[in-house]
Design an enzyme around this catalytic site. Structure first.
Site, short mmCIF file in Angstrom:
data_model
loop_
_atom_site.label_atom_id
_atom_site.label_comp_id
_atom_site.label_asym_id
_atom_site.label_seq_id
_atom_site.Cartn_x
_atom_site.Cartn_y
_atom_site.Cartn_z
CD1 TRP A 80 74.44 1.35 34.66
CD2 TRP A 80 73.26 0.95 36.52
NE1 TRP A 80 74.56 0.00 34.96
CE2 TRP A 80 73.85 -0.27 36.10
CE3 TRP A 80 72.47 0.92 37.66
CZ2 TRP A 80 73.67 -1.47 36.78
CZ3 TRP A 80 72.30 -0.26 38.34
CH2 TRP A 80 72.90 -1.44 37.90
CE1 TYR A 107 72.75 0.69 42.10
CE2 TYR A 107 72.85 -1.71 41.99
CZ TYR A 107 72.11 -0.55 42.00
OH TYR A 107 70.75 -0.60 41.91
CD GLU A 183 67.84 -3.14 49.68
OE1 GLU A 183 67.77 -4.05 48.83
OE2 GLU A 183 66.98 -2.26 49.80
CD GLU A 272 66.90 1.54 48.11
OE1 GLU A 272 68.16 1.53 48.06
OE2 GLU A 272 66.20 0.63 47.62
C1 IDC Z 1 66.89 -1.30 41.31
C2 IDC Z 1 66.75 -0.31 40.19
C3 IDC Z 1 66.73 -1.02 38.88
C4 IDC Z 1 67.93 -1.91 38.77
C5 IDC Z 1 68.01 -2.86 39.97
C6 IDC Z 1 69.24 -3.74 39.98
O1 IDC Z 1 65.58 0.47 40.39
O2 IDC Z 1 66.69 -0.10 37.81
O3 IDC Z 1 67.87 -2.68 37.57
O4 IDC Z 1 68.03 -2.08 41.15
O5 IDC Z 1 70.38 -3.00 40.12
C7 IDC Z 1 66.43 -2.05 46.29
C8 IDC Z 1 67.83 -1.69 45.95
C9 IDC Z 1 67.90 -0.85 44.71
C10 IDC Z 1 66.88 -1.32 43.70
C11 IDC Z 1 65.50 -1.06 44.27
C12 IDC Z 1 64.35 -1.37 43.34
O6 IDC Z 1 68.51 -1.07 47.03
O7 IDC Z 1 69.19 -0.94 44.20
O8 IDC Z 1 67.04 -0.59 42.51
N1 IDC Z 1 65.36 -1.81 45.50
O9 IDC Z 1 64.38 -2.73 42.96
N2 IDC Z 1 66.01 -2.68 47.37
C13 IDC Z 1 64.69 -2.89 47.27
C14 IDC Z 1 64.26 -2.35 46.08
#
Ligand code: IDC
Length: 355
Positions: A80, A107, A183, A272
């Site tokens: 993205w 991803y 995750e 993360e």
């Molecule tokens: C989030 C992105 C968001 C996207 C979403 C789904 O910030 O823009 O729409 O993913 O793809 C995680 C994940 C990480 C998440 C992030 C925040 O590893 O991919 O990104 N998050 O939600 N785990 C906990 C939080």
């Protein structure tokens, strides 16, 4: 009498000359390029110095067995927001934000255009960023970013193929760390039945090609159920378990779980974390993030911040208006300084990284 004394003296002189010549030849032959450096001259942040990372007990160490703390940023999904990950930007982050690691969030889910849908393109992107990291003397994490695809076993075969290829390619590149599943999550998922067997298989795959690289292992419940791993750990060297936190959602209880793991000599890597709640959007929880920051440093844990992107959401470091380059004329483009486009999140993270 005088004659034999003369002979003895000449003999002694000859022996002395032979000894000196032999000594000089020996010193010449054993001369190396190594020049001992003073403490100031050794760049202790360089990969040349730190080399392959390893774990001992709950500690992450460099190749000399010294404790090391990685700190850096994670990309957003590279499918993205690829354009912000330029060589110039990574150089700025390394030189002026003091990061020593960058995480490539690739991803996997085909429904969000992840690796499973575009394997070749994704691999090219990963390799390009690894090349930047090599040039910049940065550690880099290749993150198999499972999320909505819940169980890492869903695409286990593809994952094996991918990490087999990557670990062959980077078998002698100490910069590269492997995060084999971002995750794991889902109510049916268990550490012992799903994540652990997957991880054991992937560790075998990577180790066949590269015996030394650090492997980061995701844990259930979006990397918050670290206790399950601590109670039934994988028997393999140089692995570290990931714990993720978002300041608006996770607090003291998760820190207590980390204490539990460290107390059992289970190494933990915050691969993360974010300053919003776990949606990645909404308000910023600065006070809670600072509490985490103090804790992380007290324990010497490594941490990576989500995310180095310009998506319009609370977790982004850059404003959506940011464009990495401007065109000066038809032939030249110039890179734009990220520091002029920092969000409030970006300002806070920069100040913590450079503290
Ligand atoms: C989030 C992105 C968001 C996207 C979403 C789904 O910030 O823009 O729409 O993913 O793809 C995680 C994940 C990480 C998440 C992030 C925040 O590893 O991919 O990104 N998050 O939600 N785990 C906990 C939080």
């Amino acid at each position: 009498m005088i004659f034999s004394m003369k002979k003895i003296i000449i003999g002694i002189i000859l022996i002395a000359i032979i000894c000196i010549i032999t000594g000089v030849i020996y010193m010449q032959n054993n001369k190396t390029d190594y020049q001992p450096k003073s403490e100031e001259q050794i760049d202790k942040n360089s990969i040349k110095y730190n080399g392959w990372l390893r774990t001992r007990g709950s500690e992450l160490q460099n190749q000399h067995g010294e404790k090391i703390q990685l700190k850096g940023l994670s990309s957003h999904g590279i499918q993205w927001f690829p354009e912000v990950i330029t060589y110039d930007n990574l150089k700025e982050l390394k030189d002026n934000w003091n990061i020593n690691v960058f995480r490539i969030a690739m991803y996997t889910d085909p429904n969000v255009d992840g690796y499973i849908a575009h394997p070749e393109e994704s691999k090219e992107q990963v390799k390009q960023i690894v090349e930047y990291a090599k040039k910049l003397d940065l550690y880099v994490i290749i993150d198999w970013h499972i999320l909505s695809d819940n169980n890492p076993q869903t695409y286990q075969e593809e994952s094996i193929k991918f990490f087999d290829e990557m670990s062959k390619e980077y078998s002698s590149t100490p910069n590269v760390l492997y995060e084999i599943c971002n995750e794991p999550n889902g109510y049916k998922l268990s550490w012992s039945e799903n994540v652990k067997p997957y991880a054991e298989e992937l560790i075998r795959t990577i180790r066949r090609n590269c015996s030394k690289s650090l492997i980061i292992i995701g844990t259930p419940e979006w990397c918050t159920d670290i206790k399950s791993a601590a109670d039934n750990p994988i028997k393999a060297p140089n692995i570290i378990y990931s714990c993720h936190f978002y300041a608006g959602t996770h607090k003291e209880l998760l820190r207590e779980d980390i204490d539990y793991c460290l107390g059992k000599n289970i190494p933990i890597f915050i691969s993360e974390c974010g300053i919003t709640n776990s949606t990645g959007n909404g308000p910023i929880y600065e006070k809670s993030f600072n509490e985490w920051y103090e804790y992380i440093n007290e324990k010497g844990l490594s941490w990576i911040f989500w995310s180095f992107s310009n998506k319009a959401e609370g977790s982004s470091i850059l404003k959506p208006e940011y464009k990495p380059t401007v065109e000066n004329n038809e032939e030249t483009t110039e890179s734009v300084n990220i520091n002029e486009y920092l969000t409030e999140t970006g300002e806070i993270v920069k100040s913590l990284l450079t503290k």
